[in-house]
Scaffold this motif. Structure first.
Motif, PDB file in Angstrom:
ATOM      1  N   GLU A  13      -2.671  -1.222 -29.873  1.00 20.55           N
ATOM      2  CA  GLU A  13      -2.354  -0.713 -28.540  1.00 20.55           C
ATOM      3  C   GLU A  13      -0.994  -0.024 -28.490  1.00 20.55           C
ATOM      4  OE1 GLU A  13      -2.463  -2.351 -23.912  1.00 20.55           O
ATOM      5  OE2 GLU A  13      -2.408  -3.756 -25.591  1.00 20.55           O
ATOM      6  N   GLY A  14      -0.052  -0.501 -29.309  1.00 25.16           N
ATOM      7  CA  GLY A  14       1.288   0.064 -29.253  1.00 25.16           C
ATOM      8  C   GLY A  14       1.688   0.879 -30.463  1.00 25.16           C
ATOM      9  N   VAL A  15       0.715   1.203 -31.330  1.00 23.51           N
ATOM     10  CA  VAL A  15       1.074   1.812 -32.606  1.00 23.51           C
ATOM     11  C   VAL A  15       1.580   3.247 -32.480  1.00 23.51           C
ATOM     12  CG1 VAL A  15      -1.276   2.636 -33.106  1.00 23.51           C
ATOM     13  CG2 VAL A  15       0.317   2.179 -34.984  1.00 23.51           C
ATOM     14  N   TRP A  16       1.014   4.024 -31.541  1.00 24.97           N
ATOM     15  CA  TRP A  16       1.286   5.469 -31.574  1.00 24.97           C
ATOM     16  C   TRP A  16       2.710   5.821 -31.214  1.00 24.97           C
ATOM     17  CZ3 TRP A  16      -1.865   6.849 -34.770  1.00 24.97           C
ATOM     18  CH2 TRP A  16      -3.229   6.566 -34.707  1.00 24.97           C
ATOM     19  N   GLN A  17       3.389   5.004 -30.422  1.00 27.21           N
ATOM     20  CA  GLN A  17       4.779   5.306 -30.084  1.00 27.21           C
ATOM     21  C   GLN A  17       5.658   5.316 -31.327  1.00 27.21           C
ATOM     22  OE1 GLN A  17       6.987   2.013 -28.095  1.00 27.21           O
ATOM     23  NE2 GLN A  17       5.065   0.858 -28.255  1.00 27.21           N
ATOM     24  N   HIS A  18       5.281   4.540 -32.341  1.00 25.11           N
ATOM     25  CA  HIS A  18       6.066   4.482 -33.571  1.00 25.11           C
ATOM     26  C   HIS A  18       5.785   5.680 -34.487  1.00 25.11           C
ATOM     27  CE1 HIS A  18       7.440   0.486 -32.521  1.00 25.11           C
ATOM     28  NE2 HIS A  18       6.178   0.122 -32.314  1.00 25.11           N
ATOM     29  N   TYR A  19       4.738   6.422 -34.183  1.00 31.12           N
ATOM     30  CA  TYR A  19       4.431   7.646 -34.923  1.00 31.12           C
ATOM     31  C   TYR A  19       4.800   8.892 -34.130  1.00 31.12           C
ATOM     32  CZ  TYR A  19       1.790   5.079 -38.501  1.00 31.12           C
ATOM     33  OH  TYR A  19       1.430   4.241 -39.532  1.00 31.12           O
ATOM     34  N   GLY A  20       5.397   8.697 -32.948  1.00 32.15           N
ATOM     35  CA  GLY A  20       5.782   9.823 -32.117  1.00 32.15           C
ATOM     36  C   GLY A  20       4.611  10.545 -31.484  1.00 32.15           C
ATOM     37  N   LEU A  21       3.523   9.808 -31.231  1.00 34.33           N
ATOM     38  CA  LEU A  21       2.316  10.390 -30.657  1.00 34.33           C
ATOM     39  C   LEU A  21       1.925   9.658 -29.383  1.00 34.33           C
ATOM     40  CD1 LEU A  21       0.123  10.605 -33.894  1.00 34.33           C
ATOM     41  CD2 LEU A  21       1.258  12.525 -32.774  1.00 34.33           C
ATOM     42  N   THR A  22       1.177  10.335 -28.542  1.00 32.52           N
ATOM     43  CA  THR A  22       0.537   9.663 -27.422  1.00 32.52           C
ATOM     44  C   THR A  22      -0.855   9.226 -27.870  1.00 32.52           C
ATOM     45  OG1 THR A  22      -0.489  11.657 -26.532  1.00 32.52           O
ATOM     46  CG2 THR A  22       1.764  11.150 -25.801  1.00 32.52           C
ATOM     47  N   ALA A  23      -1.436   8.279 -27.137  1.00 35.65           N
ATOM     48  CA  ALA A  23      -2.769   7.809 -27.487  1.00 35.65           C
ATOM     49  C   ALA A  23      -3.783   8.946 -27.419  1.00 35.65           C
ATOM     50  CB  ALA A  23      -3.181   6.663 -26.561  1.00 35.65           C
ATOM     51  N   SER A  24      -3.639   9.839 -26.431  1.00 34.17           N
ATOM     52  CA  SER A  24      -4.583  10.949 -26.298  1.00 34.17           C
ATOM     53  C   SER A  24      -4.440  11.933 -27.444  1.00 34.17           C
ATOM     54  CB  SER A  24      -4.376  11.664 -24.959  1.00 34.17           C
ATOM     55  OG  SER A  24      -3.054  12.162 -24.852  1.00 34.17           O
ATOM     56  N   GLU A  25      -3.206  12.179 -27.895  1.00 33.60           N
ATOM     57  CA  GLU A  25      -3.006  13.076 -29.034  1.00 33.60           C
ATOM     58  C   GLU A  25      -3.643  12.503 -30.289  1.00 33.60           C
ATOM     59  OE1 GLU A  25       1.300  15.172 -27.900  1.00 33.60           O
ATOM     60  OE2 GLU A  25       1.239  13.258 -28.980  1.00 33.60           O
ATOM     61  N   ALA A  26      -3.458  11.205 -30.508  1.00 29.28           N
ATOM     62  CA  ALA A  26      -4.045  10.565 -31.683  1.00 29.28           C
ATOM     63  C   ALA A  26      -5.564  10.586 -31.618  1.00 29.28           C
ATOM     64  CB  ALA A  26      -3.541   9.135 -31.796  1.00 29.28           C
ATOM     65  N   GLN A  27      -6.109  10.343 -30.423  1.00 29.32           N
ATOM     66  CA  GLN A  27      -7.556  10.325 -30.273  1.00 29.32           C
ATOM     67  C   GLN A  27      -8.151  11.703 -30.533  1.00 29.32           C
ATOM     68  OE1 GLN A  27      -8.938   9.125 -26.386  1.00 29.32           O
ATOM     69  NE2 GLN A  27     -11.020   8.743 -27.100  1.00 29.32           N
ATOM     70  N   SER A  28      -7.502  12.745 -30.037  1.00 26.80           N
ATOM     71  CA  SER A  28      -8.008  14.102 -30.231  1.00 26.80           C
ATOM     72  C   SER A  28      -7.974  14.510 -31.697  1.00 26.80           C
ATOM     73  CB  SER A  28      -7.200  15.100 -29.397  1.00 26.80           C
ATOM     74  OG  SER A  28      -5.856  15.152 -29.846  1.00 26.80           O
ATOM     75  N   ALA A  29      -7.064  13.892 -32.465  1.00 20.34           N
ATOM     76  CA  ALA A  29      -6.963  14.180 -33.901  1.00 20.34           C
ATOM     77  C   ALA A  29      -7.878  13.294 -34.725  1.00 20.34           C
ATOM     78  CB  ALA A  29      -5.520  14.009 -34.361  1.00 20.34           C
ATOM     79  N   GLY A  30      -8.622  12.400 -34.069  1.00 25.74           N
ATOM     80  CA  GLY A  30      -9.539  11.522 -34.780  1.00 25.74           C
ATOM     81  C   GLY A  30      -8.856  10.428 -35.554  1.00 25.74           C
ATOM     82  N   MET A  31      -7.658  10.012 -35.131  1.00 25.43           N
ATOM     83  CA  MET A  31      -6.888   9.009 -35.860  1.00 25.43           C
ATOM     84  C   MET A  31      -7.264   7.608 -35.391  1.00 25.43           C
ATOM     85  SD  MET A  31      -3.306  11.147 -35.620  1.00 25.43           S
ATOM     86  CE  MET A  31      -2.281  10.052 -36.603  1.00 25.43           C
ATOM     87  N   ASN A  32      -7.534   6.728 -36.338  1.00 27.41           N
ATOM     88  CA  ASN A  32      -7.951   5.359 -36.041  1.00 27.41           C
ATOM     89  C   ASN A  32      -6.714   4.490 -35.840  1.00 27.41           C
ATOM     90  OD1 ASN A  32      -8.601   2.560 -36.522  1.00 27.41           O
ATOM     91  ND2 ASN A  32     -10.580   3.220 -37.308  1.00 27.41           N
ATOM     92  N   PRO A  33      -6.507   3.915 -34.646  1.00 18.62           N
ATOM     93  CA  PRO A  33      -5.277   3.161 -34.391  1.00 18.62           C
ATOM     94  C   PRO A  33      -5.134   1.911 -35.254  1.00 18.62           C
ATOM     95  CG  PRO A  33      -6.814   2.911 -32.553  1.00 18.62           C
ATOM     96  CD  PRO A  33      -7.358   3.986 -33.437  1.00 18.62           C
ATOM     97  N   GLN A  34      -6.228   1.218 -35.550  1.00 21.12           N
ATOM     98  CA  GLN A  34      -6.120   0.007 -36.370  1.00 21.12           C
ATOM     99  C   GLN A  34      -5.763   0.358 -37.800  1.00 21.12           C
ATOM    100  OE1 GLN A  34      -8.909  -3.044 -35.568  1.00 21.12           O
ATOM    101  NE2 GLN A  34      -8.486  -4.210 -37.420  1.00 21.12           N
ATOM    102  N   MET A  35      -6.354   1.434 -38.327  1.00 20.54           N
ATOM    103  CA  MET A  35      -6.027   1.838 -39.686  1.00 20.54           C
ATOM    104  C   MET A  35      -4.559   2.250 -39.786  1.00 20.54           C
ATOM    105  SD  MET A  35      -7.525   4.930 -42.052  1.00 20.54           S
ATOM    106  CE  MET A  35      -6.608   6.176 -41.120  1.00 20.54           C
ATOM    107  N   PHE A  36      -4.093   3.063 -38.843  1.00 18.67           N
ATOM    108  CA  PHE A  36      -2.705   3.507 -38.902  1.00 18.67           C
ATOM    109  C   PHE A  36      -1.740   2.347 -38.662  1.00 18.67           C
ATOM    110  CE2 PHE A  36      -4.474   7.677 -38.931  1.00 18.67           C
ATOM    111  CZ  PHE A  36      -3.489   8.493 -39.486  1.00 18.67           C
ATOM    112  N   ASN A  37      -2.183   1.363 -37.888  1.00 13.22           N
ATOM    113  CA  ASN A  37      -1.328   0.209 -37.662  1.00 13.22           C
ATOM    114  C   ASN A  37      -1.178  -0.636 -38.921  1.00 13.22           C
ATOM    115  OD1 ASN A  37       0.313  -1.273 -35.805  1.00 13.22           O
ATOM    116  ND2 ASN A  37      -1.259  -2.858 -35.758  1.00 13.22           N
TER     117      ASN A  37
END
Length: 436
Positions: free
Chosen positions: A182-206
């Motif tokens: 839930e909180g991973v994308w802030q540490h990558y400098g992304l918003t959740a919507s930006e990550a979702q549009s790029a097809g990025m899996n939050p659990q994998m990146f976490n």
């Protein structure tokens, strides 16, 4: 390495190297991007749970329609071991599935390149032994950090240097261990919507962020090289490339290591969050010790940065290209019958640690999730404690309450002793648990 020459000779003789890919995610797609540019290498079979996604991935990375039309896209993993396929690439990231695919490849007499480090750390020594007995190659994946680090360790030892430390860089702060998807994308400098549009899996990146992937990869390196694992887990010291010889040496020599000959990860962040000067976030390294005064003098004469004694120096690669480099493993297995890194002993383990206070009845959700992260432990300590491997900490129900920060144990969870993955892991522990 002579691989390209060997491939061209093989091609001239009329026999391309034929590969089956299982898992067309990011790593697999990066590999596929290079295939059209390597004459003599063919990928006639691609296995994925979503064959259309795999076909779309091939279009995305630049395959033309003729190559796509000549390729079988399927969800049936049995197709990977059929016919004249020579090398199978396992890139699913699922430990249980990876073990099953590796054994199917070995049973069919095919070489296996294990991109799936999660499976390798769970049972790699046993799988590699089974492959050797079957006369095929089981290999870590070149381009990923464990294989690149193992190569540097081998280089250092073959040239007569003592390996003091080896590992990789990453972005790390202690607080990352408790981060959830839930909180991973802030540490990558992304918003959740930006990550979702790029097809990025939050659990994998976490799993990259919370320390789990680092634990898994360092366990793989220890098992492949015979280097030791820090007794108290990874330190993640902040360290740039120029400071590697100073920081990554034993404590009694002025460094941070408990002893010489260990794996370790260096952080690209200072503990206050500032960036480290000339960080190694994307790279790998080996710190070596001169065996004599003459070699130490050569360090100085040829410009190596050393510690104050002049005896410790470092070599490093600032970047790794992931799947873009995978052909090195494939061609090494097919043309030289050699792995690019392979587990030979069970020295390091990645075990599950609670991200928060957990309650009996809760379901674990695996690496990168909301419940646990993976910590590196010496295999002997893991076995003595009965620690639960992170690769099995998925869809298991807790029988006991677990305090935040505590290591989970087998007796804390309800597991099926007849499950094939559990039995394989137990067999690996029995066969390799005493071999240090």
């Amino acid at each position: 390495m002579n691989l390209f020459h060997l491939l061209q000779a093989r091609r001239a003789a009329g026999g391309p190297v034929r590969v089956a890919l299982i898992g067309a995610g990011k790593f697999g797609s990066m590999f596929l991007a290079q295939v059209p540019h390597v004459p003599g290498l063919e990928v006639p079979v691609i296995v994925d749970l979503d064959p259309q996604r795999a076909k779309d991935a091939c279009k995305t990375v630049g395959w033309d329609e003729a190559r796509i039309a000549a390729t079988k896209f399927t969800a049936d993993a049995a197709k990977a071991t059929a016919g004249d396929i020579e090398v199978i690439v396992e890139a699913t990231g699922n430990p249980a599935v990876g073990i099953r695919h590796a054994r199917a490849a070995i049973g069919a007499g095919k070489h296996i390149v294990m991109v799936n480090v999660e499976a390798d750390v769970l049972a790699g020594p046993l799988l590699a032994d089974e492959a050797r007995k079957a006369g095929v190659v089981y290999s870590l994946a070149y381009g990923d950090q464990p294989a690149l680090t193992a190569e540097m360790v081998d280089w250092a030892r073959a040239t007569g240097f003592r390996v003091v430390a080896a590992g990789k860089g990453t972005k790390y702060l202690p607080a990352y261990h408790d981060v959830t998807p839930e909180g991973v994308w802030q540490h990558y400098g992304l918003t959740a919507s930006e990550a979702q549009s790029a097809g990025m899996n939050p659990q994998m990146f976490n799993s990259f962020l919370d320390g789990t992937k680092s634990a898994i990869e360092m366990a793989a390196i220890a098992n492949a090289t015979g280097l030791d694992v820090p007794g108290d887990g990874l330190l993640f010291p902040p360290c740039g490339v120029d400071d590697l010889p100073h920081v990554m040496r034993p404590r009694d020599k002025g460094g941070v290591l408990e002893k010489s000959g260990v794996v370790e990860v260096v952080s690209s962040l200072e503990r206050d969050g500032r960036g480290v000067f000339r960080d190694l976030r994307w790279g790998v390294y080996v710190v070596l010790e001169a065996p004599n005064d003459y070699a130490a003098d050569c360090f100085r004469q040829y410009g190596l940065k050393t510690d104050t004694s002049g005896r410790y120096a470092a070599m490093y690669k600032p970047y790794h290209l992931i799947g873009l480099e995978l052909n090195i493993s494939i061609l090494s297995a097919a043309l030289r019958k050699e792995p690019t890194g392979q587990p030979k002993s069970f020295r390091g383990d990645a075990v599950a640690v609670a991200k928060r206070d957990l309650r009996a009845g809760e379901m674990l959700d695996g690496e990168g999730g909301y419940t646990v992260w993976g910590r590196l432990m010496p295999a002997t300590a893991s076995l003595q404690a009965g620690a639960l491997p992170i690769g099995l900490a998925h869809r298991l129900k807790l029988k006991n309450d677990i305090a935040h920060g505590a290591v989970l144990r087998w007796n804390d969870v309800a597991f099926d002793a007849d499950d094939d993955t559990v039995k394989t892991r137990k067999a690996m522990e029995t066969a390799f648990g005493g071999a240090q």
